[in-house]
Motif scaffolding. Structure first.
Motif, PDB file in Angstrom:
ATOM      1  N   VAL A 222       0.826  -1.200   0.000  1.00  0.00           N
ATOM      2  CA  VAL A 222       0.000   0.000   0.000  1.00  0.00           C
ATOM      3  C   VAL A 222       0.870   1.263   0.000  1.00  0.00           C
ATOM      4  N   LEU A 223       2.018   1.151   0.620  1.00  0.00           N
ATOM      5  CA  LEU A 223       2.938   2.284   0.704  1.00  0.00           C
ATOM      6  C   LEU A 223       3.543   2.585  -0.672  1.00  0.00           C
ATOM      7  N   ILE A 224       3.937   1.528  -1.378  1.00  0.00           N
ATOM      8  CA  ILE A 224       4.513   1.715  -2.720  1.00  0.00           C
ATOM      9  C   ILE A 224       3.463   2.311  -3.652  1.00  0.00           C
ATOM     10  N   ARG A 225       2.253   1.753  -3.612  1.00  0.00           N
ATOM     11  CA  ARG A 225       1.172   2.254  -4.489  1.00  0.00           C
ATOM     12  C   ARG A 225       0.935   3.743  -4.261  1.00  0.00           C
ATOM     13  N   GLU A 226       0.915   4.121  -2.991  1.00  0.00           N
ATOM     14  CA  GLU A 226       0.625   5.522  -2.702  1.00  0.00           C
ATOM     15  C   GLU A 226       1.725   6.447  -3.239  1.00  0.00           C
ATOM     16  N   LEU A 227       2.982   6.085  -2.996  1.00  0.00           N
ATOM     17  CA  LEU A 227       4.073   6.947  -3.474  1.00  0.00           C
ATOM     18  C   LEU A 227       4.066   7.019  -4.996  1.00  0.00           C
ATOM     19  N   SER A 337      -6.270 -17.749  19.864  1.00  0.00           N
ATOM     20  CA  SER A 337      -6.582 -19.057  20.473  1.00  0.00           C
ATOM     21  C   SER A 337      -7.402 -19.940  19.540  1.00  0.00           C
ATOM     22  N   ASN A 338      -8.172 -19.337  18.631  1.00  0.00           N
ATOM     23  CA  ASN A 338      -8.921 -20.170  17.683  1.00  0.00           C
ATOM     24  C   ASN A 338      -8.106 -20.456  16.406  1.00  0.00           C
ATOM     25  N   SER A 339      -6.802 -20.361  16.529  1.00  0.00           N
ATOM     26  CA  SER A 339      -5.839 -20.674  15.452  1.00  0.00           C
ATOM     27  C   SER A 339      -5.858 -19.694  14.280  1.00  0.00           C
ATOM     28  N   GLN A 340      -6.613 -18.632  14.398  1.00  0.00           N
ATOM     29  CA  GLN A 340      -6.558 -17.645  13.312  1.00  0.00           C
ATOM     30  C   GLN A 340      -5.221 -16.913  13.372  1.00  0.00           C
ATOM     31  N   GLU A 341      -4.745 -16.555  12.196  1.00  0.00           N
ATOM     32  CA  GLU A 341      -3.476 -15.818  12.121  1.00  0.00           C
ATOM     33  C   GLU A 341      -3.706 -14.448  11.515  1.00  0.00           C
ATOM     34  N   ILE A 342      -3.065 -13.458  12.071  1.00  0.00           N
ATOM     35  CA  ILE A 342      -3.047 -12.143  11.421  1.00  0.00           C
ATOM     36  C   ILE A 342      -1.589 -11.748  11.225  1.00  0.00           C
ATOM     37  N   GLN A 343      -1.239 -11.407  10.008  1.00  0.00           N
ATOM     38  CA  GLN A 343       0.127 -10.972   9.733  1.00  0.00           C
ATOM     39  C   GLN A 343       0.176  -9.451   9.752  1.00  0.00           C
ATOM     40  N   LEU A 344       1.315  -8.928  10.158  1.00  0.00           N
ATOM     41  CA  LEU A 344       1.463  -7.466  10.187  1.00  0.00           C
ATOM     42  C   LEU A 344       1.169  -6.871   8.808  1.00  0.00           C
ATOM     43  N   ARG A 345       1.613  -7.567   7.752  1.00  0.00           N
ATOM     44  CA  ARG A 345       1.420  -6.988   6.420  1.00  0.00           C
ATOM     45  C   ARG A 345      -0.063  -6.896   6.051  1.00  0.00           C
ATOM     46  N   GLU A 349      -2.072  -3.326   5.075  1.00  0.00           N
ATOM     47  CA  GLU A 349      -2.874  -3.048   3.874  1.00  0.00           C
ATOM     48  C   GLU A 349      -4.216  -2.433   4.254  1.00  0.00           C
ATOM     49  N   ILE A 350      -4.741  -2.801   5.416  1.00  0.00           N
ATOM     50  CA  ILE A 350      -6.029  -2.241   5.859  1.00  0.00           C
ATOM     51  C   ILE A 350      -5.852  -0.825   6.418  1.00  0.00           C
ATOM     52  N   ILE A 351      -4.854  -0.652   7.266  1.00  0.00           N
ATOM     53  CA  ILE A 351      -4.762   0.599   8.046  1.00  0.00           C
ATOM     54  C   ILE A 351      -4.036   1.719   7.288  1.00  0.00           C
ATOM     55  N   LEU A 352      -2.946   1.357   6.588  1.00  0.00           N
ATOM     56  CA  LEU A 352      -2.126   2.418   5.987  1.00  0.00           C
ATOM     57  C   LEU A 352      -2.750   3.040   4.738  1.00  0.00           C
ATOM     58  N   LYS A 353      -3.830   2.445   4.241  1.00  0.00           N
ATOM     59  CA  LYS A 353      -4.420   3.066   3.050  1.00  0.00           C
ATOM     60  C   LYS A 353      -5.128   4.379   3.383  1.00  0.00           C
ATOM     61  N   ILE A 389     -12.053   0.713  10.151  1.00  0.00           N
ATOM     62  CA  ILE A 389     -10.968  -0.261  10.362  1.00  0.00           C
ATOM     63  C   ILE A 389     -11.490  -1.472  11.141  1.00  0.00           C
ATOM     64  N   ILE A 390     -12.275  -1.212  12.177  1.00  0.00           N
ATOM     65  CA  ILE A 390     -12.824  -2.333  12.962  1.00  0.00           C
ATOM     66  C   ILE A 390     -13.687  -3.221  12.061  1.00  0.00           C
ATOM     67  N   LYS A 391     -14.500  -2.582  11.218  1.00  0.00           N
ATOM     68  CA  LYS A 391     -15.377  -3.351  10.335  1.00  0.00           C
ATOM     69  C   LYS A 391     -14.554  -4.275   9.415  1.00  0.00           C
ATOM     70  N   GLN A 392     -13.471  -3.727   8.853  1.00  0.00           N
ATOM     71  CA  GLN A 392     -12.670  -4.545   7.933  1.00  0.00           C
ATOM     72  C   GLN A 392     -11.938  -5.677   8.642  1.00  0.00           C
ATOM     73  N   ILE A 393     -11.434  -5.395   9.832  1.00  0.00           N
ATOM     74  CA  ILE A 393     -10.728  -6.457  10.563  1.00  0.00           C
ATOM     75  C   ILE A 393     -11.718  -7.540  10.974  1.00  0.00           C
ATOM     76  N   ARG A 394     -12.879  -7.107  11.477  1.00  0.00           N
ATOM     77  CA  ARG A 394     -13.877  -8.082  11.962  1.00  0.00           C
ATOM     78  C   ARG A 394     -14.486  -8.907  10.820  1.00  0.00           C
ATOM     79  N   SER A 395     -14.444  -8.340   9.611  1.00  0.00           N
ATOM     80  CA  SER A 395     -14.999  -9.118   8.500  1.00  0.00           C
ATOM     81  C   SER A 395     -14.065 -10.260   8.098  1.00  0.00           C
ATOM     82  N   ARG A 396     -12.821 -10.191   8.530  1.00  0.00           N
ATOM     83  CA  ARG A 396     -11.872 -11.249   8.164  1.00  0.00           C
ATOM     84  C   ARG A 396     -11.497 -12.155   9.324  1.00  0.00           C
TER      85      ARG A 396
END
Ligand SMILES: [Zn+2]
Length: 434
Positions: A222-227, A337-345, A349-353, A389-396
């Protein structure tokens, strides 16, 4: 499309005289064997580690894959055991503290010749993006002799390219003045700092900066796209770490992954669980071995970075390999705890846009809660940002999310060090990165 200048440089340096992977691989095997002998003879660590190995029996790359890995923890525990030269031959020591915890430091040693090899790489690597018409501003540490900024300046001087080494961004007003007064056309810096600066000083950035080289941490898409879109900048990525001698690879004008410093380093991508090499196109952990490094050669060093070799030939038609952009640290994720993974990247993509966000931190706690703090110029847009942001995170992901914000302090609470970003673990006995 201009071919990567690294190709000609590597052809000359290795004297292989033909553009072929086979010839380069043969050169690399010779260098690997030399490194193994040198390290086993000179360093206490490798003397122990390679005791049982018959180095002269190594004839192919797959023979070399029998050599055990070197881990960052080994350097933390016993960095002086890696030394192959006497103390008076050491020109620079870099202390890396990736976790912020004392006792977790890695010391990396260089001789003058080691630093000269880096200058040589920087000199040719910078030709990917600059020519003598450019004026370069480096927002990386550069005060000390042998620091990354200092080496970059020395490298650019060899090509008669003007270069100002400012150090990491602390005062955006001061950097703005430097850009105007020196008509800077190219900035080298830390991804989040460059994004921050471009959002804060968008007018000046758009007017002056035509090229950007991002280094020291992985770069969110998202950072590259913006620049690129906002400022019509060409955004080049550099991949390297101090252990590599700062530099590892840099993108050519195709901007489609790094070409690697293959005359000085041997790169592998391995499955982090089995340690076996993966096929081109598959993601795994980056591992490298140094050639001709005097102070502290590293053999099959596990970087913890996630990347893959591109299965396609680069459009610049080089015979060198292309490594697709590093996508972050393998450990840079949260497993709930429910084995879901969230990666920083994925969070990036959600927050820095959102252009109002100058920086943010993310942490997670035992109760499956993601705690996000946004740095905003002012709080006017916070309610809307929070909701979206909460809506997008919670949808995934099924997680709790708490978002707060703080004003931009201008004293840069922003990611202002060379430390790589991560998701902070607030759990008891939480893991550390790096
Ligand atoms: Zn290329």
């Amino acid at each position: 499309m201009k071919q990567t200048p690294l190709e000609q440089w590597i052809l000359e340096k290795t004297r292989i005289n033909e553009r072929s992977r086979e010839a380069l691989e043969e050169y690399q095997i010779q260098q690997l064997v030399k490194t193994l002998h040198y390290a086993k003879d000179k360093s206490r660590y490798y003397k122990r580690k390679l005791e049982k190995f018959d180095i002269d029996a190594i004839k192919t790359i797959s023979d070399f894959h029998a050599i055990p890995f070197t881990y960052p923890e080994d350097i933390k525990k016993m960095s002086t055991d890696f030394l192959c030269v006497s103390e008076k031959e050491i020109k620079r020591i870099v202390t890396l503290n990736t976790s912020g915890t004392s006792g977790e430091e890695k010391r990396i040693y260089f001789t003058e010749e080691d630093l000269n090899q880096t200058i040589d790489f920087f000199r040719h690597g910078m030709k990917c993006l600059t020519d003598s018409s450019d004026r370069v501003l480096v927002l990386l540490p550069g005060r000390a002799d042998g620091s990354i900024g200092d080496l970059l300046k020395k490298a650019l001087a060899l090509s008669d390219i003007e270069c100002i080494v400012h150090g990491v961004l602390k005062d955006p007003d001061e950097v703005e003045q430097i850009i105007i007064e020196n008509r800077i056309s190219c900035i080298v810096g830390i991804p989040m700092q460059i994004l921050y600066f471009s959002r804060l000083k968008s007018e000046i950035f758009g007017k002056f900066i035509k090229k950007v080289l991002l280094s020291t941490d992985y770069v969110p898409d998202v950072l590259i796209r913006e620049l690129e879109r906002r400022f019509q900048c060409a955004v080049f990525n550099h991949y390297g770490m101090t252990e590599m001698g700062y530099g590892g690879g840099v993108e050519c004008q195709a901007l489609a992954g790094y070409h690697l410093r293959e005359g000085d380093l041997y790169f592998e991508i391995i499955d982090p669980l089995t340690g076996e090499p993966v096929k081109d196109g598959q993601y795994g952990e980056v591992v490298f071995t140094t050639f001709r490094r005097q102070a502290m050669p590293l053999i099959r060093y596990r970087t913890g970075d996630r990347a893959r070799f591109s299965p396609k030939q680069c459009s610049c038609k080089t015979f060198l390999r292309t490594m697709d952009k590093v996508t972050g640290r393998l450990t840079n994720k949260v497993v709930f705890s429910n084995s879901q993974e969230i990666q920083l990247r994925e969070l990036d993509e959600i927050i820095l846009k959102y252009g109002e966000v100058l920086d943010y931190t993310a942490a997670y706690s035992e109760t499956d809660t993601l705690v996000i703090c946004l740095t905003l110029l002012n709080g006017n847009s916070f309610a809307k940002l929070q909701e979206e942001i909460i809506k997008q995170i919670r949808s995934r992901w099924k997680v709790h999310v708490i978002i707060s914000w703080k004003p931009d302090s201008r004293t840069l609470n922003i990611t202002n060090s060379m430390r790589k970003r991560n998701i902070i673990n607030l759990q008891k006995g939480g893991g550390k990165d790096g």
